[in-house]
Design a protein around this motif. Structure first.
Motif, PDB file in Angstrom:
ATOM      1  N   LYS A 162       7.480   1.577  -9.264  1.00 14.17           N
ATOM      2  CA  LYS A 162       7.682   1.596  -7.509  1.00 14.17           C
ATOM      3  C   LYS A 162       8.864   2.543  -7.383  1.00 14.17           C
ATOM      4  N   LYS A 216      -4.479  -0.134  -6.753  1.00 15.04           N
ATOM      5  CA  LYS A 216      -4.762  -0.055  -5.427  1.00 15.04           C
ATOM      6  C   LYS A 216      -3.771  -1.011  -4.600  1.00 15.04           C
ATOM      7  N   LYS A 217      -3.676  -1.972  -5.069  1.00 19.63           N
ATOM      8  CA  LYS A 217      -2.600  -2.992  -4.631  1.00 19.63           C
ATOM      9  C   LYS A 217      -1.147  -2.364  -4.552  1.00 19.63           C
ATOM     10  N   ARG A 220      -0.739   0.689  -1.921  1.00 19.32           N
ATOM     11  CA  ARG A 220      -0.741   0.266  -0.693  1.00 19.32           C
ATOM     12  C   ARG A 220       0.687  -0.263  -0.016  1.00 19.32           C
ATOM     13  N   LYS A 221       1.634  -0.429  -1.190  1.00 21.62           N
ATOM     14  CA  LYS A 221       3.042  -0.796  -0.660  1.00 21.62           C
ATOM     15  C   LYS A 221       3.869   0.345  -0.740  1.00 21.62           C
ATOM     16  N   ASP A 223       4.845   4.382   0.879  1.00 22.41           N
ATOM     17  CA  ASP A 223       4.310   5.477   1.688  1.00 22.41           C
ATOM     18  C   ASP A 223       4.106   6.941   1.106  1.00 22.41           C
ATOM     19  N   THR A 224       3.072   7.397   0.745  1.00 22.79           N
ATOM     20  CA  THR A 224       2.590   8.330   0.020  1.00 22.79           C
ATOM     21  C   THR A 224       2.699   9.630   0.766  1.00 22.79           C
TER      22      THR A 224
END
Length: 307
Positions: A162, A216-217, A220-221, A223-224
């Motif tokens: 991340k 996908k999970k 989603r966490k 901010d792209t």
């Protein structure tokens, strides 16, 4: 990821220095960079005391000459479009320790080092810095060109992955948000798959499906910032995911690889992760950014106290 306000650029008077200076200016111009420390570490001189007594200004003159050489090289290769302070630092001693101590004292946000391919030298310094530095490390190979069109982010969907993805998004955003980010997950088929009654191909499909769900999970966490992120999934058949990563970097014509250091606390920071270690060892083609949240290091104070 924090702003890159202070940079250390490790120069060694080789032809690679020009490339490092160009990358430093490329990074500084797109960030809130306030200061760049161009640094050269001279090995222990071990000049006899009687020689120093006879020539008391020998070391002082040598350091001044080295600074002037660095300044001349930087000024002829840098392109700074805003007010950024440039500092020239000469140290004597063990390279990694002196760089780490300077990074700690100046609270820098990134260290830039070179990765030699044909030029003399080794990559040991990169591994030591990656383990010990309390900031991110950018490793630049010979012949690299500073541009950001496509970034490869190897990911196992962990917290340190991340960090790497957020760093890639920030990089893309800083350069206009046009860079594509390729998020690569390398998965393996476990050796005991046959006990499930599934064929190798069937279990490969199951592993791929779970990788797609986990991506996908994972995304989603984050901010792209509306930046294009393309997931790719690679099956590893030889128990060496780094080879798959480097091949994918070639296939997509990546301008850089970004990976997170595994250690996120003082207790675990020495363990940057086997994949990061192998990438540092084997990658001699792509700029490699090893991200680490600022201040997360492995006993840096104990380490520099050994100097």
């Amino acid at each position: 990821m924090y702003q890159i306000k202070k940079l250390i650029v490790c120069l060694d008077q080789s032809d690679l220095d020009k490339t490092l200076v160009k990358f430093a200016s490329f990074i500084a111009n797109a960030n809130q960079t306030k200061k760049i420390y161009f640094t050269n570490v001279i090995r222990n001189l071990n000049i006899p005391k009687d020689v120093l007594e006879e020539f008391p200004h020998l070391i002082e003159n040598m350091v001044e000459e080295r600074k002037n050489q660095m300044k001349s090289l930087v000024e002829s290769n840098i392109s700074i479009f805003k007010d950024i302070e440039l500092s020239y630092v000469i140290k004597e001693g063990q390279l990694s320790k002196k760089i780490l101590k300077l990074a700690h004292e100046k609270s820098v946000d990134m260290i830039i080092v070179g990765r030699k391919v044909n030029l003399p030298g080794t990559g040991v310094i990169s591994q030591r810095l990656a383990r010990r530095a309390g900031c991110s490390l950018l490793i630049i190979p010979e012949g690299a060109v500073p541009k950001i069109d496509r970034l490869l982010v190897p990911s196992d969907f962990s917290d340190y992955s991340k960090d790497a993805m957020e760093a890639a998004i920030l990089v893309s955003e800083k350069y206009g948000g046009m860079a594509e980010i390729v998020c690569q997950n390398v998965f393996t088929v476990p050796s005991g798959y046959h006990f499930t009654g599934k064929s190798y191909e069937e279990f490969s499909a199951i592993m791929l499906m779970h990788a797609e769900i986990n991506f996908k999970k994972f995304i989603r966490k984050i901010d792209t910032k509306n930046i294009k992120i393309t997931p790719v999934y690679t099956k590893d058949d030889d128990d060496d995911p780094v080879e798959e990563i480097l091949q994918k970097a070639k296939d997509v014509h990546a301008d850089a690889i970004i990976i997170g250091a595994k250690g996120r606390t003082a207790a675990t920071a020495l363990f940057i992760g086997s994949m990061a270690e192998r990438l540092i060892q084997l990658n001699d083609e792509f700029p490699l950014l090893v991200t680490r949240p600022k201040g997360k290091n492995a006993g840096i104070l104990d380490y520099i106290l050994e100097i």
